[in-house]
Write an enzyme that holds these catalytic residues in place. Structure first.
Site, PDB file in Angstrom:
ATOM      1  N   ASP A   1       0.818  -1.210   0.000  1.00  0.00           N
ATOM      2  CA  ASP A   1       0.000   0.000   0.000  1.00  0.00           C
ATOM      3  C   ASP A   1       0.854   1.263   0.000  1.00  0.00           C
ATOM      4  O   ASP A   1       0.489   2.273  -0.602  1.00  0.00           O
ATOM      5  CB  ASP A   1      -0.922   0.002   1.220  1.00  0.00           C
ATOM      6  CG  ASP A   1      -2.052  -1.014   1.094  1.00  0.00           C
ATOM      7  OD1 ASP A   1      -2.336  -1.439  -0.040  1.00  0.00           O
ATOM      8  OD2 ASP A   1      -2.636  -1.371   2.124  1.00  0.00           O
ATOM      9  N   GLY A   2       2.011   1.210   0.661  1.00  0.00           N
ATOM     10  CA  GLY A   2       2.900   2.369   0.677  1.00  0.00           C
ATOM     11  C   GLY A   2       3.377   2.744  -0.712  1.00  0.00           C
ATOM     12  O   GLY A   2       3.488   3.929  -1.049  1.00  0.00           O
TER      13      GLY A   2
ATOM     14  N   ASN B   1      -3.964   8.869   2.149  1.00  0.00           N
ATOM     15  CA  ASN B   1      -4.417   8.329   3.437  1.00  0.00           C
ATOM     16  C   ASN B   1      -4.701   9.414   4.467  1.00  0.00           C
ATOM     17  O   ASN B   1      -5.825   9.577   4.906  1.00  0.00           O
ATOM     18  CB  ASN B   1      -3.371   7.370   4.019  1.00  0.00           C
ATOM     19  CG  ASN B   1      -3.617   5.930   3.632  1.00  0.00           C
ATOM     20  OD1 ASN B   1      -4.611   5.606   2.992  1.00  0.00           O
ATOM     21  ND2 ASN B   1      -2.716   5.055   4.017  1.00  0.00           N
TER      22      ASN B   1
ATOM     23  N   THR C   1      -8.688   3.107   7.328  1.00  0.00           N
ATOM     24  CA  THR C   1      -8.247   1.774   7.753  1.00  0.00           C
ATOM     25  C   THR C   1      -6.744   1.738   8.005  1.00  0.00           C
ATOM     26  O   THR C   1      -6.171   0.658   8.147  1.00  0.00           O
ATOM     27  CB  THR C   1      -8.611   0.716   6.687  1.00  0.00           C
ATOM     28  OG1 THR C   1      -8.135   1.142   5.404  1.00  0.00           O
ATOM     29  CG2 THR C   1     -10.117   0.500   6.618  1.00  0.00           C
ATOM     30  N   ALA C   2      -6.122   2.906   8.071  1.00  0.00           N
ATOM     31  CA  ALA C   2      -4.674   2.975   8.298  1.00  0.00           C
ATOM     32  C   ALA C   2      -4.400   3.527   9.700  1.00  0.00           C
ATOM     33  O   ALA C   2      -4.918   3.027  10.688  1.00  0.00           O
ATOM     34  CB  ALA C   2      -4.022   3.824   7.201  1.00  0.00           C
TER      35      ALA C   2
ATOM     36  N   GLN D   1       5.141   9.874   4.480  1.00  0.00           N
ATOM     37  CA  GLN D   1       6.253   9.861   3.528  1.00  0.00           C
ATOM     38  C   GLN D   1       6.831  11.248   3.270  1.00  0.00           C
ATOM     39  O   GLN D   1       8.026  11.378   3.023  1.00  0.00           O
ATOM     40  CB  GLN D   1       5.788   9.216   2.208  1.00  0.00           C
ATOM     41  CG  GLN D   1       5.393   7.750   2.383  1.00  0.00           C
ATOM     42  CD  GLN D   1       4.845   7.131   1.109  1.00  0.00           C
ATOM     43  OE1 GLN D   1       4.565   7.819   0.127  1.00  0.00           O
ATOM     44  NE2 GLN D   1       4.668   5.820   1.117  1.00  0.00           N
TER      45      GLN D   1
ATOM     46  N   ALA E   1      -5.372   6.132  11.261  1.00  0.00           N
ATOM     47  CA  ALA E   1      -6.558   6.618  11.973  1.00  0.00           C
ATOM     48  C   ALA E   1      -7.274   5.486  12.700  1.00  0.00           C
ATOM     49  O   ALA E   1      -7.807   5.676  13.801  1.00  0.00           O
ATOM     50  CB  ALA E   1      -7.514   7.309  10.997  1.00  0.00           C
ATOM     51  N   LEU E   2      -7.297   4.312  12.100  1.00  0.00           N
ATOM     52  CA  LEU E   2      -7.940   3.160  12.737  1.00  0.00           C
ATOM     53  C   LEU E   2      -7.195   2.760  14.001  1.00  0.00           C
ATOM     54  O   LEU E   2      -7.811   2.444  15.028  1.00  0.00           O
ATOM     55  CB  LEU E   2      -7.994   1.992  11.751  1.00  0.00           C
ATOM     56  CG  LEU E   2      -8.698   0.721  12.238  1.00  0.00           C
ATOM     57  CD1 LEU E   2     -10.172   0.994  12.513  1.00  0.00           C
ATOM     58  CD2 LEU E   2      -8.553  -0.398  11.203  1.00  0.00           C
ATOM     59  N   SER E   3      -5.865   2.787  13.943  1.00  0.00           N
ATOM     60  CA  SER E   3      -5.056   2.449  15.116  1.00  0.00           C
ATOM     61  C   SER E   3      -5.291   3.423  16.262  1.00  0.00           C
ATOM     62  O   SER E   3      -5.133   3.064  17.431  1.00  0.00           O
ATOM     63  CB  SER E   3      -3.567   2.447  14.747  1.00  0.00           C
ATOM     64  OG  SER E   3      -3.293   1.508  13.729  1.00  0.00           O
TER      65      SER E   3
END
Length: 296
Positions: free
Chosen positions: A72-73, A146, A187-188, A247, A190-192
């Site tokens: 994904d990165g 993201n 789902t990145a 990044q 923000a989810l954590s």
């Protein structure tokens, strides 16, 4: 559906598996008599490839489709470079989760053939644009598919800041930072941090505080056309950072203002016809499968 003739390939550097997959992809595309263009950085580690090469920036001008081989990165980086060209992007997963790069290497030929034959889905994913201003002068700009994240950088101290939405004061917060995410980014990171999962078709932005120093600090979902302004406290004793997709990074000073809004150009993300967002979430996030049948 569009018919693709000029295919660009972008790959993640430093992985032999990525290179093996690119070789397979290259052969498959050439066997279909398509024009294949390699990103110049990946071409340097593929001696004897015999293909046209291009910078990532120019790929969007000469290609009908760009295929990203990596995680994904890798696709995040490609998205920021290619969104302004309105060129479709397809992902082959050689990373970990693969929320965006959803074709498995073992199904490369089958799924890519379907796309080339015109059997695919297109999702328009919006990006965020961020600008850091100091004394009314822009000192840094960046895009994110993201999220845009305000964080303390190498410091372990909390940050104090104010949040404004469409010119209206919302609140001040003392926290480890703030995440502003798109539905794609929900789902990145923000989810954590405890944010909600948002379907990628939603026109919304989520604001997620990172470890706020209050029990009332909760995520806020706002209209996707909102303009967000984050004002770093003038009394702050550290120089926090703003990161776009983890990044691109900018260093802020006390009193700086970060403006975040939707970018006009969108990413055109290609999926095979059998793509199912909820199945992706269920698989990647470990959601429960169907209940077994009962003998009642």
């Amino acid at each position: 559906m569009e018919q693709f003739r000029n295919i660009g390939i972008i790959g993640r550097l430093g992985s032999s598996q990525v290179l093996d997959t690119i070789r397979r992809l290259k052969k498959f595309l050439l066997d279909r008599h398509l024009h294949v263009i390699l990103e110049d950085t990946i071409a340097e580690v593929l001696p004897g490839h015999g293909l046209q090469t291009s910078t990532r920036k120019l790929l969007g001008e000469v290609c009908d489709l760009v295929i990203v081989v990596g995680g994904d990165g890798s696709l995040l980086g490609a998205a920021r470079a290619l969104a302004r060209h309105n060129i479709p992007v397809l992902g082959i997963n050689r990373g970990n989760l693969g929320f965006l790069t959803d074709i498995r290497p073992d199904e490369l030929e089958e799924k890519v053939a379907q796309v080339l034959d015109g059997h695919y889905l297109v999702e328009n994913r919006f990006l965020l644009q961020a600008e850091v201003r100091r004394h009314h002068e822009a000192i840094g700009q960046g895009d994110a598919l993201n999220d845009v994240v305000l964080h303390p950088g190498k410091s372990t101290r909390m940050i104090e800041f104010e949040i404004y939405i469409d010119g209206q004061f919302v609140c001040s917060q003392k926290a480890d930072g703030l995440i502003v995410a798109t539905p794609t980014g929900s789902t990145a990171y923000a989810l954590s941090a405890g944010g909600p999962i948002m379907h990628p078709k939603l026109d919304a932005i989520v604001i997620v505080p990172m470890y706020p120093h209050t029990l009332s600090g909760r995520p806020i979902v706002v209209d996707g056309n909102s303009e967000l302004k984050i004002v770093v406290s003038k009394d702050l004793q550290i120089y926090p950072q703003v990161s776009c997709d983890g990044q691109n990074h900018f260093t802020c000073a006390p009193g700086d203002t970060i403006t975040v809004s939707k970018k006009p150009q969108k990413l055109r993300l290609i999926h095979p016809l059998d793509h199912n967002y909820y199945e992706v979430c269920r698989t990647k996030l470990g959601w429960g499968s169907r209940l077994g049948s009962r003998d009642d």
